[in-house]
Motif scaffolding. Sequence first.
Motif, PDB file in Angstrom:
ATOM      1  N   PRO A 213      65.164 138.335  50.381  1.00 35.65           N
ATOM      2  CA  PRO A 213      64.506 137.953  51.643  1.00 35.65           C
ATOM      3  C   PRO A 213      65.904 137.419  52.541  1.00 35.65           C
ATOM      4  O   PRO A 213      65.513 137.390  54.035  1.00 35.65           O
ATOM      5  CB  PRO A 213      63.390 136.819  51.276  1.00 35.65           C
ATOM      6  CG  PRO A 213      64.311 136.397  49.958  1.00 35.65           C
ATOM      7  CD  PRO A 213      64.524 137.415  49.038  1.00 35.65           C
ATOM      8  N   ARG A 214      66.798 138.079  51.714  1.00 27.32           N
ATOM      9  CA  ARG A 214      67.962 137.405  53.340  1.00 27.32           C
ATOM     10  C   ARG A 214      68.411 138.698  53.958  1.00 27.32           C
ATOM     11  O   ARG A 214      68.429 139.714  53.483  1.00 27.32           O
ATOM     12  CB  ARG A 214      68.943 137.001  52.107  1.00 27.32           C
ATOM     13  CG  ARG A 214      68.428 135.298  51.246  1.00 27.32           C
ATOM     14  CD  ARG A 214      69.717 135.427  50.572  1.00 27.32           C
ATOM     15  NE  ARG A 214      70.937 135.900  49.604  1.00 27.32           N
ATOM     16  CZ  ARG A 214      69.749 136.758  48.703  1.00 27.32           C
ATOM     17  NH1 ARG A 214      69.225 136.089  48.072  1.00 27.32           N
ATOM     18  NH2 ARG A 214      70.511 137.479  48.116  1.00 27.32           N
ATOM     19  N   HIS A 215      68.605 138.347  55.050  1.00 27.02           N
ATOM     20  CA  HIS A 215      69.142 139.391  55.958  1.00 27.02           C
ATOM     21  C   HIS A 215      70.075 138.727  56.545  1.00 27.02           C
ATOM     22  O   HIS A 215      70.021 137.756  57.734  1.00 27.02           O
ATOM     23  CB  HIS A 215      68.381 140.203  57.080  1.00 27.02           C
ATOM     24  CG  HIS A 215      66.379 140.365  56.108  1.00 27.02           C
ATOM     25  ND1 HIS A 215      66.404 141.729  55.805  1.00 27.02           N
ATOM     26  CD2 HIS A 215      64.858 139.769  55.545  1.00 27.02           C
ATOM     27  CE1 HIS A 215      65.584 141.607  55.303  1.00 27.02           C
ATOM     28  NE2 HIS A 215      64.120 140.007  55.242  1.00 27.02           N
ATOM     29  N   TYR A 216      70.937 139.810  57.009  1.00 31.27           N
ATOM     30  CA  TYR A 216      72.180 138.797  57.716  1.00 31.27           C
ATOM     31  C   TYR A 216      72.088 140.554  58.974  1.00 31.27           C
ATOM     32  O   TYR A 216      72.290 141.789  58.586  1.00 31.27           O
ATOM     33  CB  TYR A 216      73.893 139.272  56.784  1.00 31.27           C
ATOM     34  CG  TYR A 216      73.834 138.124  56.174  1.00 31.27           C
ATOM     35  CD1 TYR A 216      74.083 136.844  55.961  1.00 31.27           C
ATOM     36  CD2 TYR A 216      72.761 138.755  54.776  1.00 31.27           C
ATOM     37  CE1 TYR A 216      74.360 135.975  55.275  1.00 31.27           C
ATOM     38  CE2 TYR A 216      72.980 137.452  53.954  1.00 31.27           C
ATOM     39  CZ  TYR A 216      73.629 136.373  53.261  1.00 31.27           C
ATOM     40  OH  TYR A 216      73.264 134.923  52.903  1.00 31.27           O
ATOM     41  N   ILE A 217      73.054 140.085  60.324  1.00 31.21           N
ATOM     42  CA  ILE A 217      73.050 140.348  61.310  1.00 31.21           C
ATOM     43  C   ILE A 217      74.094 141.033  61.447  1.00 31.21           C
ATOM     44  O   ILE A 217      75.332 139.441  61.153  1.00 31.21           O
ATOM     45  CB  ILE A 217      72.482 140.202  62.391  1.00 31.21           C
ATOM     46  CG1 ILE A 217      72.674 141.164  63.563  1.00 31.21           C
ATOM     47  CG2 ILE A 217      73.232 139.015  63.195  1.00 31.21           C
ATOM     48  CD1 ILE A 217      71.595 140.821  64.433  1.00 31.21           C
TER      49      ILE A 217
END
Length: 331
Positions: A213-217
């Motif tokens: 569930p981790r999202h990096y931009i």
Amino acid sequence: MKNKLLLLAVVVIVGALLYYCFNTGNKSEDVSAAAGETYKLEYTPTLQAYGFTEPVVLKAKPQRVVSLVHTPVLALYEMGIKQVAVPQAAMLEWPADLVKDAKLLNVSMNSNFDIESVIALEPDLVIVGYQSKDTYGKILDREKIPVYYVDAGHVVSYESIKELTDVLIKAFGQHNAGAEAITDRFNKLEARMAEKRQENKGQKVMVLQSAPPRHYIQGKDGTLGSMLDMLGYENVYQNNKMVLIDLEQALSYEPDLLFCVGGSKTAAEHQQVMEEDFAKNPEYWNNIKAIREHEVIYLPIKYVATAGINVIDNINELIDIIDAKKLKQNG
């Protein structure tokens, strides 16, 4: 008597000719040996900025190169430079005939890496990331093994890769078909990117690098972000540091196209992972225009980090993927 004199004259002339040819040939060889062909590895502008200024000069073309970083491996391979060890690669598969003879090194955990195993290979050149100058570099220097330092890290820019490739070609690629082919590929790619920059001007993109569930931009200094920047897209995230996405702020970005990349081997696998995560919170994710309108391109792990001149193939493939999506829309 005349015959004896004639024979003597012939012997003298032949002897003189042999003496001349022999001594002239030796002198030519002596001059060549004295000249001593050398191979010079200059430092790239990127490395000069870090204080590396003195070139590495080799007295002979290397026959036992060890690469502790990914960036030079494919260029050296295509130019026919023998490598006896290369780093393991998660982002791609090395050519089969390269790894058939080259030892694969696990350099991902630097603190556990045994530099003595490199010394045991009796290399005539070791290519090392500049960050290791005061560790591995000192040990290799002590063993009188030539060391050349290169840009290294999770993200190595296209420009830095091209700089290094130019240095390798200048050092080892004179009259080399492999080097000429690499240069031609770079030239064709840059012409293609110039065309796409005009075509994509004004279009906004967002780049997510995710392990749900981790999202990096990712900004334009990221691996994929930098590719899109070279293709003329405007990144909605202006900070160059990749960080966990601010979900509230992301709602204001309104990208025309969303690019999703992660650790999956294929684009289809990453699409499945991402869409399953989006489905857990559709009320949020569907507020992002690109997701709501299915303007999403999913990409595999090879777009997380580059491994040298494979960046050429990756960018060409990325252009093809984008073009195929546009064609499907217009069709």
